[in-house]
Design an enzyme around this catalytic site. Sequence first.
Site, PDB file in Angstrom:
ATOM      1  N   HIS A 156       0.819  -1.224   0.000  1.00  8.39           N
ATOM      2  CA  HIS A 156       0.000   0.000   0.000  1.00  8.39           C
ATOM      3  C   HIS A 156       0.844   1.262   0.000  1.00  8.39           C
ATOM      4  O   HIS A 156       0.339   2.351   0.282  1.00  8.39           O
ATOM      5  CB  HIS A 156      -0.944  -0.009   1.196  1.00  8.39           C
ATOM      6  N   CYS A 179       3.076  15.466 -12.299  1.00 15.73           N
ATOM      7  CA  CYS A 179       4.367  15.219 -12.939  1.00 15.73           C
ATOM      8  C   CYS A 179       5.142  14.060 -12.324  1.00 15.73           C
ATOM      9  O   CYS A 179       6.246  13.738 -12.774  1.00 15.73           O
ATOM     10  CB  CYS A 179       5.227  16.473 -12.921  1.00 15.73           C
ATOM     11  N   CYS A 239       6.554  21.146 -10.834  1.00 13.16           N
ATOM     12  CA  CYS A 239       5.697  21.619 -11.928  1.00 13.16           C
ATOM     13  C   CYS A 239       4.883  22.849 -11.523  1.00 13.16           C
ATOM     14  O   CYS A 239       4.321  23.530 -12.384  1.00 13.16           O
ATOM     15  CB  CYS A 239       4.775  20.507 -12.418  1.00 13.16           C
ATOM     16  N   ASN A 246      -2.425 -14.244  14.285  1.00 15.29           N
ATOM     17  CA  ASN A 246      -3.275 -13.050  14.347  1.00 15.29           C
ATOM     18  C   ASN A 246      -4.238 -13.154  15.508  1.00 15.29           C
ATOM     19  O   ASN A 246      -4.708 -14.246  15.852  1.00 15.29           O
ATOM     20  CB  ASN A 246      -4.073 -12.898  13.042  1.00 15.29           C
ATOM     21  N   ILE A 247      -4.545 -12.006  16.118  1.00 16.55           N
ATOM     22  CA  ILE A 247      -5.560 -11.956  17.163  1.00 16.55           C
ATOM     23  C   ILE A 247      -6.907 -11.740  16.493  1.00 16.55           C
ATOM     24  O   ILE A 247      -7.114 -10.733  15.829  1.00 16.55           O
ATOM     25  CB  ILE A 247      -5.280 -10.816  18.154  1.00 16.55           C
TER      26      ILE A 247
END
Length: 310
Positions: free
Chosen positions: A157, A168, A219, A283-284
Amino acid sequence: MGRVSCSRLGQLYARRHCLKRNCASLAFVPKHREPQSEDIEKLSEFLAGVERLLVITGAGISTESGIPDYRSEGVGLYATSVKRPIQHKVFMDSRQARQSYWARNFVGWPRWSSFQPNVAHRTLAQWEEMGKLSCLVTQNVDQLHYKAGSRNVVELHGTNSAVTCMSCSFTQPRLQLQRVLEQLNPSMVTRTDIIRPDGDVELTKEEVSNFQVPDCPKCGAGILKPNVVFFGDNVPLDRVTTVKREVGKSDAMLVVGSSLFVYSGYRFITQAKDLGIPIAVVNIGQTRADKLVDLKVEAKAGDVLPRISL
């Protein structure tokens, strides 16, 4: 009662400070049980003999560093606030939305950028150094894996530590933009109150309306956006292709601290399943892939990973 030496007092103070800091850093970790020796044994057996381990991490691994997540039961943003993360289209279409975003992000940045990796991040970095972990795919934008020493990382991500012009494509470090924002907004004081998973904090309407946001320094007109995939946007195709290729080369997959409810990460679970690659999860709470994985350890990553023998 005998005298207590200055050095002893210093040790006691340091220990007390450390305990307070650890309690604060675990404020966003949901209720969980301690891992059982059986859990450790099963995960160690799962990883035994694995030569190309691919690890996918989510926000759950960074809650142990003090960064809140969205979905954790009772402590995540969705459970504790009506606020929701900004949508890509809203950010791009609304100047006011961008002003609000950058004002909040500016105030939260000093604290956000100061977060440090925890023992789970460091353990994964050690596995990579040992040659056991071939690729680390993270859904987080906090760069804590890099801070821990991991190098073969795919930031699915993106990262909050870079800012890109949407016209630009000029990219600059987030810290560089912070200095510009400080010059444009000298009366705005950064503070370290409650922070959100994306680095935002709460501000008044007046604070937001007076905040000045620059255009692209190259730009001169482009919209500046953090180099992250906002909700409603798509992960770049080349990034997805890279991860799919790494999944195909792996001989096991381990998911750490992710509910996998977002498709951007879940797709790699289904790919691994189709390829017959064994999958384990630490994982919880519930995950979207609970019925697909071969092993699940429901515990805090920092209580599990350091105890695994590879």
